[in-house]
Design an enzyme around this catalytic site. Structure first.
Site, PDB file in Angstrom:
ATOM      1  N   GLY A   1      29.069  45.712  35.238  1.00 40.57           N
ATOM      2  CA  GLY A   1      29.779  46.991  35.284  1.00 40.57           C
ATOM      3  C   GLY A   1      29.829  47.651  36.648  1.00 40.57           C
ATOM      4  O   GLY A   1      29.933  48.872  36.742  1.00 40.57           O
ATOM      5  N   SER A   2      29.805  46.853  37.720  1.00 37.25           N
ATOM      6  CA  SER A   2      29.887  47.500  39.033  1.00 37.25           C
ATOM      7  C   SER A   2      31.292  48.054  39.290  1.00 37.25           C
ATOM      8  O   SER A   2      31.449  49.094  39.938  1.00 37.25           O
ATOM      9  CB  SER A   2      29.465  46.540  40.146  1.00 37.25           C
ATOM     10  OG  SER A   2      30.394  45.512  40.324  1.00 37.25           O
TER      11      SER A   2
ATOM     12  N   MET B   1      35.063  39.572  29.372  1.00 37.98           N
ATOM     13  CA  MET B   1      35.113  38.111  29.342  1.00 37.98           C
ATOM     14  C   MET B   1      35.650  37.553  28.027  1.00 37.98           C
ATOM     15  O   MET B   1      35.167  36.532  27.527  1.00 37.98           O
ATOM     16  CB  MET B   1      33.711  37.549  29.629  1.00 37.98           C
ATOM     17  CG  MET B   1      33.154  37.952  30.979  1.00 37.98           C
ATOM     18  SD  MET B   1      34.213  37.463  32.350  1.00 37.98           S
ATOM     19  CE  MET B   1      33.875  35.712  32.379  1.00 37.98           C
TER      20      MET B   1
ATOM     21  N   HIS C   1      40.834  40.853  39.212  1.00 44.57           N
ATOM     22  CA  HIS C   1      40.449  39.439  39.277  1.00 44.57           C
ATOM     23  C   HIS C   1      40.016  39.124  40.709  1.00 44.57           C
ATOM     24  O   HIS C   1      40.697  39.525  41.661  1.00 44.57           O
ATOM     25  CB  HIS C   1      41.624  38.553  38.871  1.00 44.57           C
ATOM     26  CG  HIS C   1      41.276  37.094  38.877  1.00 44.57           C
ATOM     27  ND1 HIS C   1      40.491  36.519  37.897  1.00 44.57           N
ATOM     28  CD2 HIS C   1      41.565  36.108  39.763  1.00 44.57           C
ATOM     29  CE1 HIS C   1      40.326  35.241  38.179  1.00 44.57           C
ATOM     30  NE2 HIS C   1      40.963  34.970  39.302  1.00 44.57           N
TER      31      HIS C   1
ATOM     32  N   ASP D   1      45.244  36.173  33.648  1.00 47.06           N
ATOM     33  CA  ASP D   1      45.277  36.515  35.076  1.00 47.06           C
ATOM     34  C   ASP D   1      46.684  36.462  35.679  1.00 47.06           C
ATOM     35  O   ASP D   1      46.878  36.054  36.830  1.00 47.06           O
ATOM     36  CB  ASP D   1      44.324  35.607  35.888  1.00 47.06           C
ATOM     37  CG  ASP D   1      42.877  35.776  35.449  1.00 47.06           C
ATOM     38  OD1 ASP D   1      42.516  36.889  35.028  1.00 47.06           O
ATOM     39  OD2 ASP D   1      42.114  34.794  35.514  1.00 47.06           O
TER      40      ASP D   1
HETATM   41  C1  GRF Z   1      34.315  41.088  38.957  1.00 50.80           C
HETATM   42  O1  GRF Z   1      34.203  40.156  39.986  1.00 50.80           O
HETATM   43  C2  GRF Z   1      35.718  41.118  38.418  1.00 50.80           C
HETATM   44  O2  GRF Z   1      36.689  40.886  39.391  1.00 50.80           O
HETATM   45  C3  GRF Z   1      35.712  40.005  37.429  1.00 50.80           C
HETATM   46  O3  GRF Z   1      34.451  40.069  36.831  1.00 50.80           O
HETATM   47  C4  GRF Z   1      33.527  40.669  37.729  1.00 50.80           C
HETATM   48  C5  GRF Z   1      32.937  41.844  37.014  1.00 50.80           C
HETATM   49  O4  GRF Z   1      31.904  42.454  37.759  1.00 50.80           O
HETATM   50  N1  GRF Z   1      36.816  40.120  36.511  1.00 50.80           N
HETATM   51  P1  GRF Z   1      31.342  43.867  37.323  1.00 50.80           P
HETATM   52  O5  GRF Z   1      30.885  43.749  35.885  1.00 50.80           O
HETATM   53  O6  GRF Z   1      32.450  44.873  37.478  1.00 50.80           O
HETATM   54  O7  GRF Z   1      30.198  44.138  38.248  1.00 50.80           O
END
Ligand code: GRF
Length: 214
Positions: free
Chosen positions: A11-12, A90, A109, A145
């Site tokens: 969730g960053s 995912m 993405h 994507d």
């Molecule tokens: C990110 O690299 C995003 O581009 C991809 O999954 C990752 C998720 O990272 N779809 P976070 O959970 O937002 O840290």
């Protein structure tokens, strides 16, 4: 704009959206719901810390993608959200769900689309020997994507990079362009015309980009 953010893990990107959209009164977008398909997703705690409602809809409890997606749709509507941001979610969404949220759902993405769709994109970028990779915010279309591109940022691929170092460099750029894209959309400055994004009423705030690709 009231967005639902879909996550599955860390969730960053959600945190970037919380800090730079939800918590910024100058951005006409709030996050009305954070939805995770994984009960253990660390991003849920980030949402709770920001006082944003959360819901877990575990895909393992559903017999098929259609019923899972129907539950997602119902949760988003129940929360009164009119927009969806996929942020590390995912699960592959059904064509029906994607069509229903056409031009009201975006994804981030970690590659310069249309290159390297799908999983393991950093390893494939290194393997291909590209000098630049990056990240893309795009409206969602049924094929994974794909869809009209709202924003991209390019970052160099360095000779000693491995998947982790490249991913970390790209992630920093993700945290810049995802809030920027949401802000532009919330301000009503983004239109999809003939499957391309047109940004109206002013110029891109390029000073916000790490390495902008126009
Ligand atoms: C990110 O690299 C995003 O581009 C991809 O999954 C990752 C998720 O990272 N779809 P976070 O959970 O937002 O840290």
């Amino acid at each position: 704009m009231k967005a639902a953010v879909f996550i599955s893990g860390r969730g960053s990107n959600l945190q970037a959206l919380i800090d730079r959209c939800h918590a910024d009164p100058s951005v006409p977008a709030t996050i009305g719901l954070v939805l995770s398909n994984r009960p253990q997703a660390a991003g849920l705690k980030r949402a709770q810390a920001a006082g944003i409602p959360t819901v877990v809809i575990d895909h393992r409890g559903f017999p098929d993608r259609e019923s899972f997606d129907a539950a997602l749709d119902a949760a988003v509507r129940r929360a009164g959200c009119d927009f969806i941001c996929l942020a590390g979610f995912m699960r592959i969404l059904t064509e029906d769900f994607v069509r229903r949220w056409r031009d009201r759902m975006i994804n981030i993405h970690p590659s310069l689309l249309p290159a390297f769709t799908g999983l393991n994109c950093h390893a494939r970028a290194i393997e291909a020997g590209v000098r630049f990779s990056g990240c893309t915010v795009h409206f969602c279309r049924p094929e994974l994507d794909t869809g009209p591109i709202v924003a991209q940022a390019a970052v160099p691929v360095l000779p000693d990079d491995d998947e982790d170092s490249l991913a970390a460099r790209i992630l920093e750029a993700e945290h810049e362009i995802y809030p920027m894209a949401v802000r532009l959309i919330a301000q009503g400055r983004v239109r999809v015309v003939k499957e391309r994004v047109v940004v109206t009423d002013g110029v891109f705030p390029v000073e916000d980009l790490v390495s902008p690709v126009p």
